[in-house]
Design a protein around this motif. Structure first.
Motif, short mmCIF file in Angstrom:
data_model
loop_
_atom_site.label_atom_id
_atom_site.label_comp_id
_atom_site.label_asym_id
_atom_site.label_seq_id
_atom_site.Cartn_x
_atom_site.Cartn_y
_atom_site.Cartn_z
N UNK A 201 1.86 40.17 8.33
CA UNK A 201 2.86 41.15 7.83
C UNK A 201 2.45 42.36 8.33
N UNK A 202 3.36 43.25 9.05
CA UNK A 202 3.21 44.78 9.32
C UNK A 202 4.42 45.40 8.97
N UNK A 203 4.22 46.26 7.86
CA UNK A 203 4.94 47.15 7.12
C UNK A 203 4.35 48.57 6.90
N UNK A 204 4.87 48.96 5.69
CA UNK A 204 3.97 50.20 5.29
C UNK A 204 2.57 49.64 4.93
N UNK A 205 2.28 48.35 4.53
CA UNK A 205 0.99 48.16 4.60
C UNK A 205 0.98 46.70 5.40
N UNK A 206 -0.42 46.33 5.77
CA UNK A 206 -0.95 44.97 6.57
C UNK A 206 -1.42 44.20 6.02
N UNK A 255 -4.74 48.41 9.42
CA UNK A 255 -3.37 49.14 8.97
C UNK A 255 -3.51 50.66 9.47
N UNK A 256 -4.10 51.06 9.76
CA UNK A 256 -4.07 52.67 10.21
C UNK A 256 -3.46 52.52 11.61
#
Length: 380
Positions: A201-206, A255-256
């Motif tokens: 899942x890659x969105x605002x968070x990962x 995440x960055x």
């Protein structure tokens, strides 16, 4: 067992006649008649019209009575809470969204969201059988505390689950949002029929959900799959620990690099100035040269993180989900696959999410329905 088999068939196929239920279950006509009479008396099925089966009177059709129970599913993020209520058949009957506030009034916002969805359906809290709440982070099974979610003020009480269950009057499950997306993918999406897969899942968070042997891998503290904190070359590590309860969730190296903010930063490096990740990748897809460089670098970043996961888990399938893969589409998927091809690692199938709608809400509803049906459909 026969009662549950018949109820599951009615949920899967819709209204069925006594004869058809007998055919699908292998029961005799008298036994099927007794079964349906028992379920009708228990209030679990109802008649719903007739169907012509040839000579003789029309056959009576039966269906699961949708009013036998209702469930609530919630998707929580730093911006607010969305609640959906469905009947026991899975049909959505109400939805409501509330905006988060700075005070972190968790129980108040949850009940407001659920009450709004119930009101839209003309229902009350007493009608609910189960509630499943999807949040970033993970609930530690030993302490009951939400970890890996410093950006959710008010969600870090050790008695959170009991407090919410008391407020709503139903059993409450608090589940990681990416795990719920994986449940949705396994029931309705690209992972149907697959027992060993990873959902990234890659969105605002990962984050990632890891399913092995058909079961979600949770880890000792519930934090399995928190790959947003995974160290990566060229990105700083997250500090403060998983118990941190305030401030933004910058994640770690991975995440960055591949979250929505990370993609915006990558676009800026290459001369684009979009406001959203969808706009950033739309520009990249339509702009030869610099756009190609954005896509190639993003694919390299995604593949590098996935390679670490694949080396440990060896999944049959990897599903890409969230706003970043959605915006990159098939071209981004193909670039990630090309980056993984040729590595000294097993190469799993790589698929885009095939779930329509919110995977988190769909997964939460599927989880809530499974628990509610086990309780409601128990005629023993």
């Amino acid at each position: 067992m026969n009662d549950r088999a018949a109820l599951d068939l009615l949920l899967e196929h819709g209204p069925l006649s006594r004869t058809r239920i007998g055919e699908l279950t292998g029961l005799s006509k008298p036994t099927a008649s007794q079964l349906l009479g028992r379920l009708e008396t228990a209030g679990l099925v109802r008649t719903t019209g007739t169907v012509s089966g040839g000579p003789g009177p029309n056959a009576q059709l039966y269906e699961v009575d949708p009013s036998t129970g209702y469930v609530a599913a919630l998707d929580v993020d730093p911006d607010g809470i969305t609640a959906v209520v469905a009947d026991i058949t899975g049909r959505h009957v109400g939805e409501h969204h509330v905006v988060a506030d700075a005070e972190g009034r968790t129980a108040t916002l949850v009940t407001e969201a659920v009450d709004g969805a119930l009101a839209a359906a003309g229902l009350r809290r007493a009608d609910l059988r189960r509630t499943v709440i999807g949040t970033p982070g993970a609930l530690d099974p030993h302490t009951g505390k939400l970890r890996y979610a410093p950006h959710l003020p008010g969600w870090h009480s050790r008695t959170l689950r009991d407090d919410l269950a008391g407020a709503l009057g139903t059993p409450v499950v608090i589940e990681n949002d990416v795990n719920l997306a994986a449940i949705a993918e396994q029931r309705r999406g690209a992972a149907q029929g697959c027992e060993d897969f990873v959902l990234l899942w890659a969105d605002e968070g990962v984050g990632a959900a890891i399913v092995l042997g058909g079961n979600l891998l949770r880890g000792a503290t519930g934090g399995a799959g928190e790959v947003g904190y995974m160290p990566m070359p060229g990105a700083p590590l997250a500090r403060g620990g998983p118990e941190s309860t305030c401030g933004p969730d910058g994640g770690g190296g991975f995440q960055r690099l591949v979250s929505a903010p990370g993609v915006l930063g990558l676009a800026h490096i290459h001369g684009f100035h979009p406001k959203t990740v969808a706009e950033a990748l739309e520009l990249a897809l339509s702009t030869p040269g610099e756009g190609d460089a954005v896509l190639d670098e993003l694919a390299h970043r995604l593949a590098t993180g996935l390679a670490a996961v694949i080396a440990v888990v060896d999944p049959e399938l990897v599903v890409l989900s969230g706003s970043v893969p959605q915006a990159g589409g098939e071209r981004l998927r193909a670039l990630v696959e090309a980056e993984l091809t040729g590595l000294a690692l097993p190469l799993p199938r790589l698929r885009m999410s095939a779930v329509e709608g919110s995977p988190i809400l769909i997964g939460a509803l599927q989880s809530a329905l499974a628990d509610a049906r086990d309780a409601v459909f128990d005629t023993s």
